[in-house]
Design an enzyme around this catalytic site. Structure first.
Site, short mmCIF file in Angstrom:
data_model
loop_
_atom_site.label_atom_id
_atom_site.label_comp_id
_atom_site.label_asym_id
_atom_site.label_seq_id
_atom_site.Cartn_x
_atom_site.Cartn_y
_atom_site.Cartn_z
N TYR A 42 15.90 29.89 8.25
CA TYR A 42 14.68 30.62 8.59
C TYR A 42 14.48 30.70 10.10
CZ TYR A 42 12.93 30.38 3.77
OH TYR A 42 12.75 30.51 2.43
N LYS A 87 0.84 -1.20 0.00
CA LYS A 87 0.00 0.00 0.00
C LYS A 87 0.88 1.25 0.00
CE LYS A 87 -0.32 -0.35 5.03
NZ LYS A 87 -1.19 -0.75 6.16
C1 LIG Z 1 -0.35 -1.79 6.82
C2 LIG Z 1 -0.88 -3.05 7.35
C3 LIG Z 1 -0.05 -4.15 7.59
C4 LIG Z 1 1.46 -4.05 7.51
O1 LIG Z 1 1.91 -3.54 8.74
P1 LIG Z 1 3.49 -3.37 9.03
O2 LIG Z 1 3.55 -2.87 10.42
O3 LIG Z 1 3.98 -2.36 8.03
O4 LIG Z 1 4.09 -4.70 8.82
C5 LIG Z 1 -0.63 -5.35 7.96
N1 LIG Z 1 -1.98 -5.45 8.12
C6 LIG Z 1 -2.80 -4.41 7.94
C7 LIG Z 1 -4.26 -4.59 8.14
C8 LIG Z 1 -2.30 -3.18 7.55
O5 LIG Z 1 -3.12 -2.15 7.39
#
Ligand SMILES: *Cc1c(COP(=O)(O)O)cnc(C)c1O
Length: 358
Positions: free
Chosen positions: A254, A34
């Site tokens: 800044y 994702k």
């Molecule tokens: C993003 C996600 C993962 C992966 O989690 P990590 O901590 O990056 O391994 C697994 N399960 C679900 C439902 C997620 O949303």
């Protein structure tokens, strides 16, 4: 050309996927891709894992369609399920595995006309209280969905809230609540994110869901990537584009928030918050110049930041700078900024070219 790139080592990602699989012999694993593969580039990551990954997991139908275009056969799990009833027909066309995490989603599925039945992952809210059914509702929906024309496999999924804090009491409770509903008939079970893949064998079940570990960052505050045998996949690489001497009392950047307490050599680096480097990074945040540690000074600008190279006399214009990566764990930079590696990796912006090696 502006000297800034996110160099992504695809062989590191393949290595890290293999580490996940080795943690749980005989289990399968959805590579979580994702958010553009946590900022690394979903096309290249899916291509790199094409032969080895048992499946991929994404957050939306748009992301799923992108993965499906690159991989005709892989299982692709839609982690939050469908956001609108009409998405089920598209999910069926794409041949996705869908999470069903609410009564609204379950009811919409049961009235959908689909070109083929879907693999459904019923989500148990085992204690995170973000998505999913409590045990009683899950039992009811299991009965409704089992044997429904829209449903091929009926599977169980849940997600940890605190697996990153080792031996947090909620984690054990969540495993227990998951085990408690396993008297129901499920085809597959999935519970483990990266933290659980690495440290909670009792949570491995049938399908792992490693995300952050694939990219060589740690889910833990107190356990770094090298101890876990993981290889950082992304190096955010820039260069020194200007150098100046400043006198005691001179400020840098800044807001004049950093003031030299000694005669200092200051390097200006070609990376800023519009590239995804956190603007709130405090003075002192570590940076590597020609492989040696230096400290961020003053506020991060949109396109540049400044570092103190007083103690690195050989550093000069054109010296290479690593903001994080193979030699400076992103987790260490994240900790200095009060955030986590996940956020830094996913926030590298589109203007930063990704270069692929490995
Ligand atoms: C993003 C996600 C993962 C992966 O989690 P990590 O901590 O990056 O391994 C697994 N399960 C679900 C439902 C997620 O949303």
């Amino acid at each position: 050309m502006r000297p800034l790139a996110a160099i992504v080592d695809l062989s590191a990602i393949a290595h890290n996927y293999a580490v996940a699989k080795r943690c749980a012999p005989g289990r399968q694993a959805f590579a979580v891709v994702k958010a553009n593969a946590y900022g690394h580039g979903v096309r290249e990551v899916v291509t790199a894992l094409h032969e080895v990954a048992d499946g991929f997991a994404v957050a939306s139908l748009e992301e799923a369609a992108e993965v499906r275009a690159m991989h005709g056969e892989a299982r692709i799990l839609l982690l939050e399920g469908c956001f609108e009833a009409g998405e089920y027909a598209i999910a069926a066309q794409l041949g996705l595995d869908v999470v069903v995490q609410s009564a609204v989603q379950a009811a919409a599925l049961l009235v959908s006309e689909l070109s083929r039945p879907l693999n459904v992952w019923l989500k148990l809210d085992s204690g995170m209280h973000r998505l999913g059914f409590d045990a009683a509702d899950l039992r009811q929906w299991h009965a409704h969905l089992q044997g429904a024309a829209q449903v091929a496999e009926l599977n169980l999924i849940s997600h940890f809230a605190c697996a990153d804090e080792r031996s947090h009491p909620l984690t054990e409770q969540q495993v227990e609540r998951f085990l408690d509903v396993l008297d129901l008939d499920f085809d597959h079970r999935s519970l483990a994110n990266s933290a659980a893949v690495l440290t909670i064998p009792a949570a491995h079940m049938d399908w792992l869901r490693p995300g952050i570990m694939l990219y060589g960052a740690t889910p833990f505050a107190d356990l770094g990537v090298s101890a876990l045998g993981l290889k950082p996949a992304m190096t955010l690489a820039a260069r020194v584009i200007a150098v100046r001497e400043v006198a005691v009392g001179d400020s840098v950047g800044y807001g004049a928030t950093w003031v030299a307490e000694r005669p200092s050599r200051i390097a200006t680096v070609s990376c800023g918050y519009a590239d995804g480097y956190p603007r709130h990074a405090p003075s002192g945040t570590p940076v590597l110049v020609s492989g040696q540690r230096a400290a961020l000074v003053g506020r991060v600008s949109m396109d540049m930041l400044a570092i103190d190279i007083t103690d690195l006399p050989e550093a000069d214009i054109d010296s290479s700078v690593e903001l994080w990566g193979a030699s400076l764990p992103v987790d260490e930079v994240a900790a200095a900024c009060g955030t986590i590696g996940y956020e830094l990796l996913t926030k590298v912006t589109a203007r930063v070219p990704r270069r692929y090696i490995g």
